[in-house]
Scaffold this motif. Structure first.
Motif, mmCIF file in Angstrom:
data_model
loop_
_atom_site.group_PDB
_atom_site.id
_atom_site.type_symbol
_atom_site.label_atom_id
_atom_site.label_comp_id
_atom_site.label_asym_id
_atom_site.label_seq_id
_atom_site.Cartn_x
_atom_site.Cartn_y
_atom_site.Cartn_z
ATOM 1 N N GLN A 1 0.829 -1.200 0.000
ATOM 2 C CA GLN A 1 0.000 0.000 0.000
ATOM 3 C C GLN A 1 0.871 1.261 0.000
ATOM 4 O O GLN A 1 0.568 2.216 -0.704
ATOM 5 N N ARG B 1 -5.411 7.342 -2.438
ATOM 6 C CA ARG B 1 -6.697 6.675 -2.705
ATOM 7 C C ARG B 1 -6.575 5.614 -3.792
ATOM 8 O O ARG B 1 -7.099 4.511 -3.656
ATOM 9 N N ALA C 1 -6.231 -3.074 -2.694
ATOM 10 C CA ALA C 1 -7.436 -3.840 -2.385
ATOM 11 C C ALA C 1 -7.772 -4.800 -3.517
ATOM 12 O O ALA C 1 -8.151 -5.951 -3.276
ATOM 13 N N TRP D 1 -10.180 -2.897 0.814
ATOM 14 C CA TRP D 1 -10.312 -1.445 0.678
ATOM 15 C C TRP D 1 -10.634 -0.818 2.033
ATOM 16 O O TRP D 1 -10.043 0.199 2.403
ATOM 17 N N ASN E 1 -4.619 2.659 -2.480
ATOM 18 C CA ASN E 1 -5.466 1.795 -1.651
ATOM 19 C C ASN E 1 -6.373 0.938 -2.525
ATOM 20 O O ASN E 1 -6.535 -0.258 -2.280
ATOM 21 N N LEU E 2 -6.930 1.521 -3.552
ATOM 22 C CA LEU E 2 -7.803 0.776 -4.462
ATOM 23 C C LEU E 2 -7.031 -0.331 -5.192
ATOM 24 O O LEU E 2 -7.505 -1.463 -5.300
ATOM 25 N N ASP F 1 -8.261 1.717 3.973
ATOM 26 C CA ASP F 1 -8.739 3.057 4.301
ATOM 27 C C ASP F 1 -8.560 3.354 5.790
ATOM 28 O O ASP F 1 -8.190 4.460 6.155
ATOM 29 N N ALA G 1 -11.875 -7.911 -1.832
ATOM 30 C CA ALA G 1 -11.351 -6.609 -2.257
ATOM 31 C C ALA G 1 -12.040 -5.482 -1.492
ATOM 32 O O ALA G 1 -11.391 -4.510 -1.092
ATOM 33 N N VAL G 2 -13.340 -5.599 -1.271
ATOM 34 C CA VAL G 2 -14.057 -4.581 -0.485
ATOM 35 C C VAL G 2 -13.530 -4.552 0.944
ATOM 36 O O VAL G 2 -13.292 -3.478 1.512
#
Length: 68
Positions: free
Chosen positions: A21, A31, A38, A58, A34-35, A62, A54-55
């Motif tokens: 990350q 951002r 994820a 994320w 991070n995406l 975050d 993945a969610v």
């Protein structure tokens, strides 16, 4: 069993949230980093679990980004 339940997830978090990350954030911003992290986190866990993992990745990324 302890390795699967405790050490495996701990190692994943160190690699994904600790190193990957930070690297992605330095390349494309926090951002998008991070995406990207994820998405990779989800894909590592297999195609059938990629989206929900993945969610989760994320969300964890975050949290790390906001609270260091």
């Amino acid at each position: 069993m302890l390795g699967v339940v405790l050490f495996g997830p701990l190692a994943e978090e160190i690699v994904f949230r600790g190193y990957l990350q930070e690297f992605c954030a330095s390349c494309v911003g926090e951002r998008m980093g991070n995406l990207a992290t994820a998405g990779l986190f989800g894909l590592v866990h297999g195609a059938s679990y990629a989206l929900p993992i993945a969610v989760l990745g994320w969300f964890l990324g975050d949290l790390r980004r906001r609270h260091a």
